[in-house]
Every structure is written in structure tokens, then in C-alpha cells.
Motif scaffolding. Sequence first.
Motif, PDB file in Angstrom:
ATOM      1  N   HIS A  53       5.838  41.698 -30.650  1.00 23.92           N
ATOM      2  CA  HIS A  53       5.534  40.359 -30.150  1.00 23.92           C
ATOM      3  C   HIS A  53       4.942  39.483 -31.238  1.00 23.92           C
ATOM      4  O   HIS A  53       5.186  38.286 -31.313  1.00 23.92           O
ATOM      5  N   ARG A  64       6.491  40.922 -17.283  1.00 19.82           N
ATOM      6  CA  ARG A  64       5.424  39.928 -17.228  1.00 19.82           C
ATOM      7  C   ARG A  64       5.258  39.331 -15.835  1.00 19.82           C
ATOM      8  O   ARG A  64       4.140  39.037 -15.402  1.00 19.82           O
ATOM      9  N   GLN A  65       6.372  39.173 -15.138  1.00 20.32           N
ATOM     10  CA  GLN A  65       6.274  38.606 -13.790  1.00 20.32           C
ATOM     11  C   GLN A  65       5.535  39.551 -12.860  1.00 20.32           C
ATOM     12  O   GLN A  65       4.655  39.146 -12.094  1.00 20.32           O
ATOM     13  N   ALA A  68       1.865  39.601 -13.767  1.00 17.58           N
ATOM     14  CA  ALA A  68       1.189  38.371 -13.343  1.00 17.58           C
ATOM     15  C   ALA A  68       0.928  38.398 -11.846  1.00 17.58           C
ATOM     16  O   ALA A  68      -0.148  38.032 -11.375  1.00 17.58           O
ATOM     17  N   LEU A  71      -1.916  40.609 -11.047  1.00 24.45           N
ATOM     18  CA  LEU A  71      -3.196  40.012 -11.423  1.00 24.45           C
ATOM     19  C   LEU A  71      -3.609  38.950 -10.424  1.00 24.45           C
ATOM     20  O   LEU A  71      -4.780  38.816 -10.097  1.00 24.45           O
ATOM     21  N   TYR A  72      -2.637  38.130 -10.004  1.00 24.25           N
ATOM     22  CA  TYR A  72      -2.947  36.984  -9.162  1.00 24.25           C
ATOM     23  C   TYR A  72      -2.041  37.068  -7.946  1.00 24.25           C
ATOM     24  O   TYR A  72      -0.989  36.419  -7.903  1.00 24.25           O
ATOM     25  N   LEU A  75       0.700  34.934  -6.067  1.00 31.36           N
ATOM     26  CA  LEU A  75       2.083  34.758  -6.503  1.00 31.36           C
ATOM     27  C   LEU A  75       3.044  35.611  -5.691  1.00 31.36           C
ATOM     28  O   LEU A  75       4.236  35.328  -5.626  1.00 31.36           O
ATOM     29  N   MET A 303      -1.208  45.971 -24.104  1.00 23.96           N
ATOM     30  CA  MET A 303      -1.528  46.430 -22.755  1.00 23.96           C
ATOM     31  C   MET A 303      -2.275  47.749 -22.743  1.00 23.96           C
ATOM     32  O   MET A 303      -3.027  48.027 -21.820  1.00 23.96           O
ATOM     33  N   LEU A 334      -3.725  47.650 -15.831  1.00 28.76           N
ATOM     34  CA  LEU A 334      -2.525  46.909 -16.225  1.00 28.76           C
ATOM     35  C   LEU A 334      -1.653  47.752 -17.152  1.00 28.76           C
ATOM     36  O   LEU A 334      -0.423  47.698 -17.081  1.00 28.76           O
TER      37      LEU A 334
ATOM     38  N   LEU B  65      -5.521  34.766 -16.431  1.00 27.69           N
ATOM     39  CA  LEU B  65      -4.864  35.981 -16.927  1.00 27.69           C
ATOM     40  C   LEU B  65      -3.395  36.022 -16.520  1.00 27.69           C
ATOM     41  O   LEU B  65      -2.545  36.422 -17.310  1.00 27.69           O
ATOM     42  N   ALA B  66      -3.099  35.589 -15.295  1.00 23.69           N
ATOM     43  CA  ALA B  66      -1.708  35.604 -14.836  1.00 23.69           C
ATOM     44  C   ALA B  66      -0.862  34.684 -15.703  1.00 23.69           C
ATOM     45  O   ALA B  66       0.250  35.037 -16.107  1.00 23.69           O
ATOM     46  N   LEU B  69      -0.227  36.210 -19.042  1.00 20.99           N
ATOM     47  CA  LEU B  69       0.777  37.265 -18.956  1.00 20.99           C
ATOM     48  C   LEU B  69       2.176  36.696 -18.845  1.00 20.99           C
ATOM     49  O   LEU B  69       3.117  37.228 -19.410  1.00 20.99           O
ATOM     50  N   TYR B  70       2.331  35.635 -18.043  1.00 21.37           N
ATOM     51  CA  TYR B  70       3.641  35.096 -17.744  1.00 21.37           C
ATOM     52  C   TYR B  70       3.609  33.605 -18.031  1.00 21.37           C
ATOM     53  O   TYR B  70       3.452  32.776 -17.138  1.00 21.37           O
ATOM     54  N   SER B  98       1.544  36.183 -27.611  1.00 21.85           N
ATOM     55  CA  SER B  98       1.757  37.117 -26.498  1.00 21.85           C
ATOM     56  C   SER B  98       0.596  38.083 -26.349  1.00 21.85           C
ATOM     57  O   SER B  98       0.052  38.575 -27.343  1.00 21.85           O
ATOM     58  N   VAL B  99       0.231  38.380 -25.101  1.00 19.56           N
ATOM     59  CA  VAL B  99      -0.842  39.351 -24.873  1.00 19.56           C
ATOM     60  C   VAL B  99      -0.347  40.758 -25.135  1.00 19.56           C
ATOM     61  O   VAL B  99      -1.089  41.721 -25.032  1.00 19.56           O
ATOM     62  N   LEU B 332      -5.740  41.852 -22.748  1.00 17.69           N
ATOM     63  CA  LEU B 332      -6.079  41.108 -21.524  1.00 17.69           C
ATOM     64  C   LEU B 332      -7.553  41.181 -21.168  1.00 17.69           C
ATOM     65  O   LEU B 332      -8.152  40.169 -20.822  1.00 17.69           O
TER      66      LEU B 332
END
Lengths: 477, 475
Positions: A53, A64-65, A68, A71-72, A75, A303, A334, B65-66, B69-70, B98-99, B332
Motif C-alpha cells: 500500500h 475494506r467495505q 468499515a 467498525l461502524y 453501514l 492490520m 480487525l 475509523l470506518a 478503512l474505506y 492506506s491504513v 487503526l
Amino acid sequence: MSVLQEISPNVKNMKQLEYVVLARRASQIMEELRKGARKPYSEVIDVSWGDPHRAGVKPLSFVRQVLAACLYPELVNSNKLPVDVRQRAQRLLGQCAGGSIGSYTATAGIAEIVHRVSEFITRRDGGAPSHPENIFISAGSQWALQNILKVLVNSKSSPKTGVLTPVPCHCTTTLSIMGLGAVVIPYYLSEEQGWELQVEELDRALESAKGVCNPVALYVINPGNPSGHIQRRKSIQEVIRFVSEKKLFLLADEVYQGCVYGEKSEFISYKRVLAEMGPPLSDTVELASFHSASKGFMGECGMRGGYVELINLDPDVMKYIYKLFSKDSCAPVLGQIALDLMINPPQPGDPSYPLYNVETQNIRTMLVHNVKRAFEVVNSLPGFCCQPVEGGAFAFPRLHLPPKAIQKAKEVGLQPDTFYCIRLLEEAGVLISPGCEYGQKEGTHHIRFCIMTSEVMMEELLRRLTCFHTQFMKDFS
Amino acid sequence: MSSVQEMNPRVRGIRATVSLQSLAARLTEEIMQGAKKPFKKVTDVSSGDPQRAGMSPISFVRQVLAVCLYPQLLKEKSLPLDVRQRAQKLLGSCGGGSVGSYSKTSCGIPHVHKSVAEFITRRDGGVSSHPENIIFSSGSQKTLSLVLHLMASGEGETQTGVLTPVPCPHTLPMLLDETGVALMPYQLMEGRGWALDLDELHQALKTARGRCEPRAIYISNPGNPTGHVQDRKTMEEVIRFAATEGLVLLAEEVYQDSVFGQGREFLSYKKVLFEMGKKYSETVELISFNSISSASMGECGLRGGYMEVINMDPAVNNYLRSMQGTSSPPVLPQLALEVMVNPPSPGDPSYETYTQEIRRTLTTLSQNAQRACEFLNDLPGMNCQPAMAGVFLYPSLHLPPQMIEEAKMLGVEADVLYCQRFLEEEGVCLGSGCENGQEDQNYHIRLCVLAPPATLEEVLARLRSFHLLQLGRFP
């Protein structure tokens, strides 16, 4: 502890990395560029670590989706994300205590993920069974390796514990071994045969350890870092017979198993070969296999997700290993999820599959192309000789330095290949690492650079290298 | 290495852990298979893990954080502007944006070091903090283990020792065993709300000197599991003690954000040290630990922590920084840490929500701690010191002699037996005092009170019914 004498001798023995010198200089140069200094380049290309990266490779969207959404979780309910992403996140969150990735997990990892890792291993190895109780998820493969080493190495013993380690070998492992108070017993890979491992060399290395230390383990890394060599089945069998005969613990670092480029090359795991060799070997050879989410096409180094599978260990010893892992609470959640996504990607028919497929194919094409270009260009330069890169993340060409350059390096107090790297950094803005960092035969020199970069970056890198090298060889002829 | 005999003796020597976790896992499995029990699920309140118990994470943290990540979410208008701006800034500090890249240095991301240093400076009323003194790792235990590894040497009488409070955080004893450092206990004063007593410290040091080479003193403030908050006077005494005796001060301060006791205030060891003048502030070696597993963040699963190293010989500092070189800290959690030390400011779109969420967590914590303390004190044979901070209560257990006998026969500590029975009969997993280093017959249990109030009520109700039953069995 204000005096150096009071530091643990094991820590003092860990050598200072050449990388530190180079990284510091790179930071300075980047600062100078930021302040507007004029140089023949506008930015520094950093290919010194296996960090895709950083070098411009894009992360995989599906990964990543899902992360994410974990995490949240809001979504998960929105329809901004594909259905299979949302389902996967929901499933994973369901396995987290309190439905949150912020909770501690079981020591060895989230149970369902550990199960899926064992299923992945079984699939990969053509059916050779894998058991979840033998698997520990950790914050990166090196962490797991350190825990296993801790069990093997008695830092107080005299003579010291020894671990057979390849030359060349990436430095994190050798540092871990030294930091724990053990000794590295080097075995040299055969450069002329594409960095092959030869059993006769293992014998010689073991002989050389007699009276010096007490060898307990053999560390192999396949695909090789930095060598890029992929072991053939026959070679793996020879190694297995060797460790069985000499009663050594086998540490198989297989983090690059996802990076295979040679058309005829195929990765076969040590576990698979061992299982297919049948009893008594398959029931007695003690093996630890390591894998991670940092390498491969996902490249999620930040990660920190990895695992170790332990085969044929005494059940009582396993209890202690569990204890060691439990003192760190658990691996980052994660990272565990990233691991799950790596071993269970979208399948044909899933909504995310087309995009996932395109992205991974692109990365594969890019890597195959990079390897080919790097091989061609580097071999065309006088003074360079590069073995084929069959797998892994690096090229490790041999550098034949002119005597004048070696002399100059000595004068400024640097290793010759470090000297080359510093010059390359200053004059061409490319950060790579010197072979001396990894070990090499006396009198030889090498450089290592990462080939997991965008195609554009690789071309630029090769262009700058060519320019610099031609000039350098002229200057020191 | 085919047997335990051939293993590294130091690993063999790691003390036996109480395996309540595996019992809990087994019970959960049985419930999933359909077994009928007096409880529908296992509730684990033995670790400081608020999200496990159902507390919500902080929205701003998770949103940032989300997006990190994205990054496609940078365009997502439904996310507050300050979330997106912060994510953009943080992504800029990551390699390749990028993380997924390794941190720039093995000690972490420089931009985050800077934010943490600024936070510490603000917190300590201007006592400056330098980014180069900050080292990250996957959780405060991991950073502590780096330091212990650095100090560890010798064996028998020359073995490095650390003065350790009793009770101490339940993860500490194993860590000391594993790094080959001797645990030299100093008793905290239960009758005085678990205050630290200097005479006890002196005595402990004297005892320790006969047995090992004490090099450091470990402090947990606010106390884990005691909930005690040290006052300035005590802290100055400790600092003077460390200075006179040549000990490194290891200050674990993870629960600094959770002080709820009346009239109490968290002071960092760094601040107190610097306010004692040059004689101390330029010489006492201090390492302070903090992490995102704090009360308000509760992000235990993310695994992120840091240490600030003060007055350490630069040569030693170098070693400390290079030891981490073999394992890069995750990205992260560092970003989560950045958000923790640099929260939304008044006027920012997320400020209201953020402040409310924090306030709600701390109010819940304070109310729960008070409620649980009163409740437990009402039970015969249980005595609980009021907590002023942190997420645990640590009541003492006066167990009937027959139970103690029974435990002896079964080969377990009596408080462990108590917790095992409680787990089997009521499905609640507590921590036992022996995990916190209590080795005598001074039994205690440990429970995390940062949970939704309804969950806490259920835990307390079950505890009362179980406890009374036990006492009834042995009148």
C-alpha cells in the motif's frame, strides 16, 4: 536503569539495523524536498519494506467495505454497500462479544474464524485435516513466531539454544531469535541454483554448531524472503526427513504463499507434504506453520493479522503455548477479520465477486509484469545478476561492486552495499535495502527491493536505478 | 522438543492461570447445543471490557475509523464533515494513504506521536512532552512487556525484581513470569480505600532486596482493580522513594479518564514529578502507560496503547525503540488513539454527540459503582471499598471455613471455587482475587461495573441469590 550496563544482555546483542541509517537519511531528504530543495527527483520511492500500500497498490474494496461496516455497524443497514458485504459484516459482528469489534475475544481468536482458518488449510492442502485447537490467531505472524520461539529457547542455558536460519533471511526473524537469547546457526541458500535449499548445507550447518550451541529448531521461509525462491516438493521432503532424523522443531514461515509468479511454480505447504509422507513422519515431526494477512494480494500490513498452526506437539506443551498467547489478551479484532476475509473471499455468484475478481487479477497481472521487468532491466545492467523471482515480494539481485567503491565504503565506515544504497537514495531518491541486512556469503553484495508496487512506480524505479547505476559504475571504474 | 521437560523453563514457570474463561466457553457451547440452564447466556464481567457487556462505542471514533478503512466514504454526505476531515488528515499520515501500510517507524506514526505529545502537555498544565519519547504498541501490556524485557536479567538473587501492588491488574503476574522478572509485592491498605502506604513500600523493598535485585516500582493509578485515586502527597512520597532507592517508576494510568469520586482528581505522575523541581524532574526515570482500553473508549479489541519515557538514558531509549523493530504496531488503533487524545472541539459538528456520549458513559459508571458498592456491602460476608475511578469493584469475601476446606481438597483457591460455582450455577463470570496477586486467605472477587444498568442489576441479583445460598450451605 540509567546506565547501559543494566540492560538485558539479550537486547544488547540485537544488532542495529542498517535500515535505521537509511531511513533517517530518507526522512531528512523528504523534509528537504518538502521545504522546496531542488533535487533530480520530486519524491522518494520507498521500496525497502514489503509494504504494497505504501508503494501504491490499492487495497481490495471488499475487504475494506466489510471492515468499515464492522467498525461502524450503521453501514450494515444502509444500502450504500453490496449485500454480501453487509451480510458478512453482520455475521462477523455476531461472533464478537457485545456485537462489537471493540471487545476482547477468546485468546486464540474468534472461534468461528479459527474454524474457518482450519477449513481453509484443509481445502488448500487437498484434504489433509486441520484442527481448530491447533490454531492461534495473533497480531501478525512474527508475534506468533516469537511465542513459539519463547517455548523453544532457554535464554539461560549454556550452551545457548540454536536455531538454523537461512542466509539470506529477513531480519525480523533473526532479531527475534537473538532478542530471546538464542543463537542463529546460518545455512546458506545456493544463489546459483536460484537460492535453492540444499540438504547437504543443512548437514554442514548442524555440524558447525557442535560444541558451540544446542540446536533445537530449523526455520524455513517458503516462498523465500528475500530470495523469492519457491521450494519444490522433493526439497520439502528432504527437509522433513532431516528434521526428523536430527530431532529438530520445524518452523515453516509461509506468509508469501499467496504470491506465486513463475509459470511452472506452485506453492505446496509443509503441512501437506508432511501429511502425504504418511506415518511415522506425519505423526511425529513437530511443525509450526505461519501465515498472515500482510502479504499476498491483500497486503494489509497495518492490520496485524496472522496465525500459526501447530502439528504434533505434546498436549502439555500446547497448554503452555496457550498461556503465552493469553498474556496478550487476544489478537486485534480487525486483524482477525482481515484474516477471515483473506481465506474466504467472495465466490462466483456473490455481488462483490466481479469487482473482487477484477481487482485481484489486476494485482496479479501487475506483479507478474513487475517481476518480469525487474528481472530484465536489472540483468541488463553490468555488475548486476538477478535470480528468477518465483514468488514472494522482493527482488534480491547480486551486485558486483568495483574495488574502488568497496574501498570508498570502507573509508566512510559503511558496508559496501549500504554505501551503494545511500548513494542511490541521495542521488536518485530511491530507498531500498542492502544485502548485508539479510546475511550473504562473505565478499558478496546484494540489494533488496519490493516488487509489489504499481506498474508506474516500478518503471520509474527501474529508470532511476538504471541511470544511477550506470553513473555509479563509471564513477568507480 | 517432544515433551514439557525440553521446554524453555521460564515458560514452564509461568504461574497457572485460573481457567474460568474456558469454563465460560464450555457453558456457552452447551447452551448453543440446547442444554437447559438457569441462564440464557454467559455474562462475563471479569475483564474491563465495557463493549462486551453492551456499552456502545463512541460514534465519532467509529465513524472516523470506518472512513479511514474505506475512503470512498469521504464522499458520504451523511457522515458529519468533521469526521470526514479528520479521516482525510489521518489517511494523509499513513504510507500510501492506506491504513494497510506498516507504520512509518517501528514506534508508530509520527503524526500520532505529535498529537499524543500535545495531549499530554495540555493535560499536565504545560509540562512539555516530546514525540520522540512516545512509543506505541498493541495495548499497554505489550508496551510494558518491552520495558520488562529490557530490564530482565539474572536469576536467583540477581534476578530483576519489580515492586508490585497487591492487588494489581490481573494480567500483570503472568507478564512478569514470562519476562523472567520477579514480582515483589507491596500491600495496598484495604481499610483506607486501598491507599498506598509508604512504610509498607519500604518494608517490601527491604524484603525484596534479600531475594532479588529490585529495579522498578509498578503503580496503577487510578487503581486497577481497586478504583483508588492517589493524592498528590502520596505521589510525591512515591517519587521521592523511587529517587532515593534508584528505582524506575512504571506508572500505569489507563483509567485516567474515569474519575468519578467526589473531590477527587487525576494527576499524572509526570505532572507531579515536574512540579517537584529539577532535583527530581531531571533524574527520576518514569515510564507512563495509557491505552484505548480506557473507560470512555472501551476499545479493548482494537489493541492500542502507548508509553511515554521520561529521563531514560538516550542510549537505553534507543534500545527500547529498536526492540519493537521486530513487530510493527497496528495502524487503526493508533488512529483511534489520535481521536481519543484529540476529540472534537466546541463548534465542531460532532462535538455535541461526542460530549453527550462520554458524559453518559461516565454517569453510568459512577451510578453503577455506587449502586453495586452499596448492594455488595449489604451482603453478609462481603465488604466493598467504594471506588473513585476505574471500571472495577473489588469486594472482599469472608468465606465459611468449610468452603475453604472444600477448596483445599479440590486443589483450588477458595475464591476461584466461589467464582467457578457462580459461573456454573448463574452463568456469570467474575474475576477471582488470586488473579490480582492476593495470595493469602484474603479472598476477593473482581467485577467490571461499566455495563448497561439492566445488565448490572441482573448480575447483582444473581450474585446475591448465589451468595446467600453458599452461606446457607455452611451456616
